[in-house]
Scaffold this motif. Structure first.
Motif, PDB file in Angstrom:
ATOM      1  N   ARG A 266       0.879  -1.355   0.121  1.00  0.00           N
ATOM      2  CA  ARG A 266      -0.130   0.150   0.180  1.00  0.00           C
ATOM      3  C   ARG A 266       0.895   1.365   0.046  1.00  0.00           C
ATOM      4  O   ARG A 266       0.185   2.396   0.137  1.00  0.00           O
ATOM      5  N   SER A 267       2.092   1.216  -0.316  1.00  0.00           N
ATOM      6  CA  SER A 267       2.871   2.259  -0.533  1.00  0.00           C
ATOM      7  C   SER A 267       3.125   2.674  -2.011  1.00  0.00           C
ATOM      8  O   SER A 267       3.511   1.760  -2.705  1.00  0.00           O
ATOM      9  N   VAL A 268       2.564   3.708  -2.614  1.00  0.00           N
ATOM     10  CA  VAL A 268       2.399   4.166  -3.991  1.00  0.00           C
ATOM     11  C   VAL A 268       3.250   5.147  -3.936  1.00  0.00           C
ATOM     12  O   VAL A 268       3.108   6.325  -3.571  1.00  0.00           O
ATOM     13  N   PHE A 269       4.115   5.187  -5.040  1.00  0.00           N
ATOM     14  CA  PHE A 269       4.994   5.913  -5.558  1.00  0.00           C
ATOM     15  C   PHE A 269       4.805   6.583  -6.975  1.00  0.00           C
ATOM     16  O   PHE A 269       4.810   5.933  -7.956  1.00  0.00           O
ATOM     17  N   ALA A 270       4.399   7.904  -7.180  1.00  0.00           N
ATOM     18  CA  ALA A 270       4.135   8.454  -8.356  1.00  0.00           C
ATOM     19  C   ALA A 270       5.282   8.607  -9.279  1.00  0.00           C
ATOM     20  O   ALA A 270       6.529   9.129  -8.578  1.00  0.00           O
TER      21      ALA A 270
END
Length: 436
Positions: A266-270
């Motif tokens: 659930r860590s999302v990096f754009a």
């Protein structure tokens, strides 16, 4: 009276990533299908000829001829406060932030303004067939309250969070490690898990958060293990150089976040455009995800995302419009840009891979694939009705189509908000295009 809803039309949904199973086995298609919904969840999807005889007599069937029903689109990176500055001229990322973004975000200290923009933003998402999004607020807690209030009123599955930013930005947009933690915690208690809402701890990006603030972000993730982490990573070459100057003791941009405990499910990096193999491996090892934002990457001139490299390393990837750096709320237009980025990298992205990115791939990036992303029983009944006669050109072009792949690809390359006949969330119509 039966609570079952029935929707008839051509049905198409993704079952797996074509990179894993091949194009032919990645999807399911029913030329004349029936989608059954009960209590906001998918009950069954299959051929109309098989399911219609089993329906209770009192169930009305809503028929969508000349249409294609697909799962609702999932936007894994977007800034709702930037709605009013979409399409702003800028030289590069850092110039663009200082010239447009920060002054616009200052207005969100006013909760009435935040509520007004949240309404415009959500209507645009739904008008474009997007039913779930991972959303940036501003540093102001009221920006998040306004967004979640508007999303809850529509029973949408949305993820958002207050920006954490305690340095390298105008004073009027700064918080502190302590205030950012306390305000985020209050918002989490108020909104996380309420209805279909989820909270994301949201440091803007490493340059605008001190090491102390990044530690506080990790503290929130430890205290609430099912939260999201949403931030930016390696979008721009100058930004990457800035990171080296700010964090000389760290081996890479990703290592900054890793050191502070911000990688994981659930860590999302754009973005993730300028990543080395080691960073990609670490993203995959930790189950972290990237949001591929082709429209904004091209518009701001940041670079070309390497989708094939991410597939090789097993990194989860979803699609992001990144409004307002991105110039469209439309996932169809964003997919068309994703295809062009692939072309510039010497790789053709198949239509079924594009469908996967905007639906099941996004759900997997967000760890929501048990709830969203296709028409399997028990999932949220979030879906979009694509109009095969949306414009005279689309109508004419599809008359020449000889395959499902050709039809899907033409819809992606020629489609925009006009191609969205209707959008449904939890089985309820939340957008219907006006008759032309």
């Amino acid at each position: 009276m039966s609570s079952i809803q029935a929707f008839r039309g051509a049905l198409l949904h993704s079952l797996a990533d074509p990179a894993d199973v091949g194009d032919a086995h990645s999807h399911e298609y029913f030329a004349d299908g029936l989608l059954l919904v009960q209590d906001g969840k998918i009950l069954q999807a299959g051929p109309a000829a098989d399911l219609l005889p089993q329906l209770p007599a009192e169930v009305a069937v809503q028929h969508f001829p000349d249409a294609l029903l697909c799962p609702g689109f999932i936007d894994t990176h977007i800034h709702y406060p930037q709605t009013g500055m979409i399409g702003a001229y800028g030289e590069d990322l850092l110039h663009w932030l200082n010239t447009y973004t920060f002054p616009v975000e200052a207005q969100f200290a006013d909760e009435a303004h935040a509520a007004e923009v949240a309404e415009v933003f959500l209507k645009e998402l739904l008008r474009n067939g997007t039913t779930t999004a991972l959303v940036f607020g501003t540093v102001h807690p009221q920006s998040v309250d306004a967004f979640f209030s508007a999303a809850q009123a529509r029973d949408l599955r949305m993820i958002a969070g207050k920006v954490l930013m305690d340095r390298n930005a105008p004073d009027y947009l700064l918080d502190t490690p302590e205030s950012g933690y306390a305000e985020s915690k209050a918002l989490i208690e108020r909104w996380h898990g309420k209805g279909r809402l989820h909270y994301a701890v949201t440091p803007r990006f490493a340059p605008t958060s001190s090491p102390q603030q990044l530690d506080q972000a990790a503290r929130l993730l430890r205290e609430y293990p099912d939260l999201y982490l949403h931030t930016h990573l390696s979008e721009n070459v100058k930004e990457v150089e800035w990171i080296k100057a700010l964090f000389p003791e760290r081996t890479s941009y990703l290592d900054v976040y890793d050191h502070h405990g911000l990688l994981g499910a659930r860590s999302v990096f754009a973005h993730g455009i300028h990543l080395c193999d080691g960073e990609c491996q670490r993203l995959a090892q930790t189950g972290s995800a990237l949001s591929f934002c082709p429209t904004s990457n091209l518009f701001i001139g940041s670079g070309l995302f390497d989708l094939a490299k991410m597939e090789q390393h097993g990194v989860r990837v979803g699609l992001g419009t990144d409004v307002g750096g991105g110039t469209s709320f439309s996932q169809l237009q964003t997919l068309a840009e994703a295809y062009k980025v692939g072309q510039l990298r010497g790789r053709q992205t198949h239509p079924f891979k594009l469908l996967h990115l905007a639906t099941l791939g996004g759900a997997k990036a967000l760890y929501l694939d048990d709830q969203l992303g296709n028409f399997l029983p028990g999932k949220d009944a979030d879906f979009v009705v694509l109009d095969l006669k949306a414009t005279p050109l689309i109508d004419y072009r599809l008359q020449q189509s000889n395959s499902l792949e050709e039809t899907l690809f033409a819809l992606i390359t020629l489609g925009d908000d006009r191609a969205i006949r209707a959008t449904y969330a939890a089985g309820r119509c939340v957008h219907q295009r006006e008759a032309s």
